[in-house]
Design a protein around this motif. Structure first.
Motif, PDB file in Angstrom:
ATOM      1  N   UNK A  70       1.492  -1.493  -0.135  1.00 48.91           N
ATOM      2  CA  UNK A  70       0.020  -0.457  -0.283  1.00 48.91           C
ATOM      3  C   UNK A  70       0.864   1.418  -0.229  1.00 48.91           C
ATOM      4  N   UNK A  71       1.920   1.327   0.727  1.00 54.52           N
ATOM      5  CA  UNK A  71       2.708   2.206   0.906  1.00 54.52           C
ATOM      6  C   UNK A  71       3.840   2.365  -0.054  1.00 54.52           C
ATOM      7  N   UNK A  72       3.705   1.455  -1.451  1.00 57.26           N
ATOM      8  CA  UNK A  72       4.628   1.028  -2.251  1.00 57.26           C
ATOM      9  C   UNK A  72       3.939   2.051  -3.127  1.00 57.26           C
ATOM     10  N   UNK A  73       2.273   1.507  -3.525  1.00 56.68           N
ATOM     11  CA  UNK A  73       1.220   1.989  -4.382  1.00 56.68           C
ATOM     12  C   UNK A  73       1.140   3.646  -4.283  1.00 56.68           C
ATOM     13  N   UNK A  74       0.984   3.829  -3.132  1.00 58.64           N
ATOM     14  CA  UNK A  74       1.371   5.519  -2.743  1.00 58.64           C
ATOM     15  C   UNK A  74       1.672   6.447  -3.279  1.00 58.64           C
ATOM     16  N   UNK A  75       3.201   5.894  -2.866  1.00 64.34           N
ATOM     17  CA  UNK A  75       4.030   6.662  -3.017  1.00 64.34           C
ATOM     18  C   UNK A  75       4.728   6.494  -4.934  1.00 64.34           C
ATOM     19  N   UNK A  76       3.907   5.869  -5.579  1.00 57.29           N
ATOM     20  CA  UNK A  76       4.425   5.427  -6.901  1.00 57.29           C
ATOM     21  C   UNK A  76       4.006   6.572  -8.001  1.00 57.29           C
ATOM     22  N   UNK A  77       5.030   7.083  -9.267  1.00 58.57           N
ATOM     23  CA  UNK A  77       4.084   7.464 -10.057  1.00 58.57           C
ATOM     24  C   UNK A  77       2.817   6.657 -11.027  1.00 58.57           C
ATOM     25  N   UNK A  78       2.862   5.576 -10.594  1.00 64.19           N
ATOM     26  CA  UNK A  78       2.400   4.661 -11.830  1.00 64.19           C
ATOM     27  C   UNK A  78       0.869   4.757 -11.058  1.00 64.19           C
ATOM     28  N   UNK A  79       0.125   5.431  -9.649  1.00 62.52           N
ATOM     29  CA  UNK A  79      -0.885   5.397  -8.978  1.00 62.52           C
ATOM     30  C   UNK A  79      -1.603   6.309  -9.571  1.00 62.52           C
ATOM     31  N   UNK A  80      -0.357   7.741  -9.299  1.00 69.33           N
ATOM     32  CA  UNK A  80      -1.130   8.953 -10.189  1.00 69.33           C
ATOM     33  C   UNK A  80      -1.348   8.703 -11.644  1.00 69.33           C
ATOM     34  N   UNK A  81      -1.079   7.582 -12.565  1.00 68.57           N
ATOM     35  CA  UNK A  81      -1.439   7.468 -13.791  1.00 68.57           C
ATOM     36  C   UNK A  81      -2.537   6.473 -14.142  1.00 68.57           C
ATOM     37  N   UNK A  82      -2.920   5.409 -13.292  1.00 69.74           N
ATOM     38  CA  UNK A  82      -4.025   5.582 -13.196  1.00 69.74           C
ATOM     39  C   UNK A  82      -5.163   5.699 -12.411  1.00 69.74           C
ATOM     40  N   UNK A  83      -4.913   6.769 -11.303  1.00 66.63           N
ATOM     41  CA  UNK A  83      -6.211   7.817 -10.959  1.00 66.63           C
ATOM     42  C   UNK A  83      -7.676   7.799 -11.732  1.00 66.63           C
ATOM     43  N   UNK A  84      -6.784   7.991 -12.193  1.00 65.04           N
ATOM     44  CA  UNK A  84      -8.116   8.484 -13.421  1.00 65.04           C
ATOM     45  C   UNK A  84      -8.955   6.972 -14.140  1.00 65.04           C
ATOM     46  N   UNK A  85      -8.238   6.244 -15.016  1.00 68.47           N
ATOM     47  CA  UNK A  85      -9.039   5.062 -15.214  1.00 68.47           C
ATOM     48  C   UNK A  85      -9.036   4.507 -14.737  1.00 68.47           C
ATOM     49  N   UNK A  86      -9.401   5.017 -13.025  1.00 75.29           N
ATOM     50  CA  UNK A  86     -10.228   3.008 -12.677  1.00 75.29           C
ATOM     51  C   UNK A  86     -11.925   2.730 -13.282  1.00 75.29           C
ATOM     52  N   UNK A  87     -12.505   3.683 -12.758  1.00 77.41           N
ATOM     53  CA  UNK A  87     -13.494   3.561 -13.718  1.00 77.41           C
ATOM     54  C   UNK A  87     -13.729   2.672 -15.017  1.00 77.41           C
ATOM     55  N   UNK A  88     -12.941   3.512 -15.539  1.00 81.33           N
ATOM     56  CA  UNK A  88     -12.470   2.726 -17.107  1.00 81.33           C
ATOM     57  C   UNK A  88     -12.242   1.527 -17.107  1.00 81.33           C
ATOM     58  N   UNK A  89     -11.606   1.187 -16.343  1.00 82.53           N
ATOM     59  CA  UNK A  89     -11.222   0.146 -15.964  1.00 82.53           C
ATOM     60  C   UNK A  89     -11.791  -1.083 -15.281  1.00 82.53           C
ATOM     61  N   UNK A  90     -12.400  -1.058 -14.253  1.00 87.91           N
ATOM     62  CA  UNK A  90     -13.216  -1.472 -13.776  1.00 87.91           C
ATOM     63  C   UNK A  90     -14.650  -1.500 -14.481  1.00 87.91           C
ATOM     64  N   UNK A  91     -15.470  -0.942 -15.367  1.00 88.59           N
ATOM     65  CA  UNK A  91     -16.375  -1.341 -16.712  1.00 88.59           C
ATOM     66  C   UNK A  91     -15.475  -2.242 -17.771  1.00 88.59           C
ATOM     67  N   UNK A  92     -14.318  -2.582 -17.997  1.00 86.24           N
ATOM     68  CA  UNK A  92     -13.725  -2.821 -19.050  1.00 86.24           C
ATOM     69  C   UNK A  92     -13.823  -4.254 -18.406  1.00 86.24           C
ATOM     70  N   UNK A  93     -13.520  -4.952 -17.009  1.00 86.95           N
ATOM     71  CA  UNK A  93     -13.015  -5.725 -16.471  1.00 86.95           C
ATOM     72  C   UNK A  93     -14.439  -6.617 -16.491  1.00 86.95           C
TER      73      UNK A  93
END
Length: 410
Positions: A70-93
């Protein structure tokens, strides 16, 4: 069901069984082996590497502690990159009955989102946040191959080295920093083999590019630099914020900062550990943790810091070389990382301490010698200072007393 996929799966299962049982590969004329579904060179090489560390009967991936992930995810730039895509990725899944995952550069999953069915299957093999899906942990898989080749990859059915995921098809695409080109992680889209589609790889590419674009557009403060102070009490700030790091993390940062051109994994290991019996996988894990704390700003192949930085160790040397001894002495609060056994840092500690002491003693400046002697008990410095101070100077008896105390010390 798609006959082509069924034939491909059957061929791969036979090829996998031949490999793990060390049976010879049949001649191309074998009628049971479809000529249009060979095991690729990349997969064959990955199987060979996997066989050295991973039993094919392994059931699931090892998992890191939840709090660390959780700490690694919160501190990673990947979290920033995924943040806005979560609703779309959830629907896709949910609509396509698949699971989407994002992993770091070592193949450790940091985030997943899946349909109910795929989430259940994923849990059974630890395809969950914290799951370590590097090739050294679970053998051939799409995340590991994509990270290794830096290319989008499809791994279908028995191309996976571990048998428990032979029912899966996975598509992965690397995620890079668009500014520096540094590898940040990997996006994976997975389902069961019968859902294999050419659109899978295209989707992985698309969403990896979306994440890269979001990361590239994130706010970057000019203050987001790394400031390393190791001459004296260790202090590290990143983007103006103090980082509470372990002694090992201080060592890694100092070694990397002293080698701006980068180091191979073996060279980094030699500089940090010397001949200590520490494995390369342990070093990679420590670098991965430190990378997360720095927002992904440690590149690999070679390992190097990819962020503007200042290092007081180098600055002290620069000042000495420029003849600015007083400034060097004022910056120097003690030997860098005095408890470190790192061969490289031991060299720098002894070199810098001797160079500064010699420069101060040769300066002929009583005020500089006094400032230095007030912080460090150095007999040579005290002897030189005593000869430079006039008889009436109030500091002279203090210098004599300190020199006598040093002589009396056991």
């Amino acid at each position: 069901m798609n006959d082509r996929l069924t034939l491909e799966r059957q061929h791969l299962i036979r090829a996998w069984h031949r490999f793990v049982s060390r049976q010879p590969t049949p001649a191309p004329a074998d009628p049971q082996v479809p000529a249009d579904t060979p095991v690729t060179q990349e997969v064959a090489a990955s199987w060979a590497r996997s066989s050295l560390t991973v039993p094919p009967e392994r059931v699931s991936a090892p998992v890191k502690a939840e709090a660390d992930v959780q700490h690694a995810w919160q501190e990673s730039p990947l979290e920033y990159g995924v943040r806005g895509l979560i609703p779309e990725l959830r629907r896709l899944a949910e609509e396509a009955d698949l699971i989407v995952a994002v992993g770091d550069v070592d193949g450790t999953l940091l985030w997943t989102q899946g349909s109910a069915r795929m989430t259940g299957l994923a849990r059974s093999v630890n395809f969950v946040p914290g799951g370590q899906w590097g090739e050294g942990s679970v053998g051939t898989n799409a995340l590991a191959l994509s990270l290794r080749t830096r290319q989008p990859v499809r791994v279908f059915s028995a191309e996976h080295y571990v048998q428990t995921v032979h029912d899966w098809v996975c598509y992965s695409s690397p995620i890079r920093d668009t500014g520096t080109g540094a590898l940040l992680g990997v996006l994976d889209i997975s389902s069961t083999w019968e859902h294999s589609t050419p659109l899978g790889l295209a989707s992985a590419r698309h969403y990896a590019a979306q994440i890269e674009q979001a990361i590239g557009g994130r706010p970057r403060s000019p203050a987001a630099a790394l400031n390393l102070a190791f001459c004296g009490p260790a202090r590290v700030t990143f983007g103006g914020q103090h980082l509470h790091l372990t002694p090992r993390q201080h060592e890694l940062l100092c070694v990397l900062a002293l080698n701006p051109g980068g180091l191979s994994l073996d060279a980094l290991h030699a500089h940090v550990y010397g001949d200590q019996p520490i494995s390369l996988s342990t070093l990679k894990s420590e670098v991965s943790t430190l990378r997360a704390l720095l927002g992904g700003q440690i590149a690999s192949r070679p390992y190097r810091l990819s962020v503007p930085l200042t290092l007081d160790v180098q600055r002290v040397e620069e000042l000495l070389l420029a003849g600015r001894v007083g400034e060097a002495a004022d910056l120097y609060d003690g030997p860098p990382l005095p408890h470190s056994a790192s061969p490289l840092l031991t060299y720098w500690r002894e070199y810098l301490d001797a160079a500064l002491r010699g420069a101060v003693c040769r300066s002929g400046d009583p005020d500089l010698l006094w400032r230095y002697a007030s912080r460090f008990d150095d007999p040579e410095c005290l002897d030189t200072l005593e000869t430079l101070l006039p008889e009436g100077d109030h500091r002279r008896p203090i210098v004599r007393a300190r020199r006598a105390a040093l002589d009396a010390a056991p």
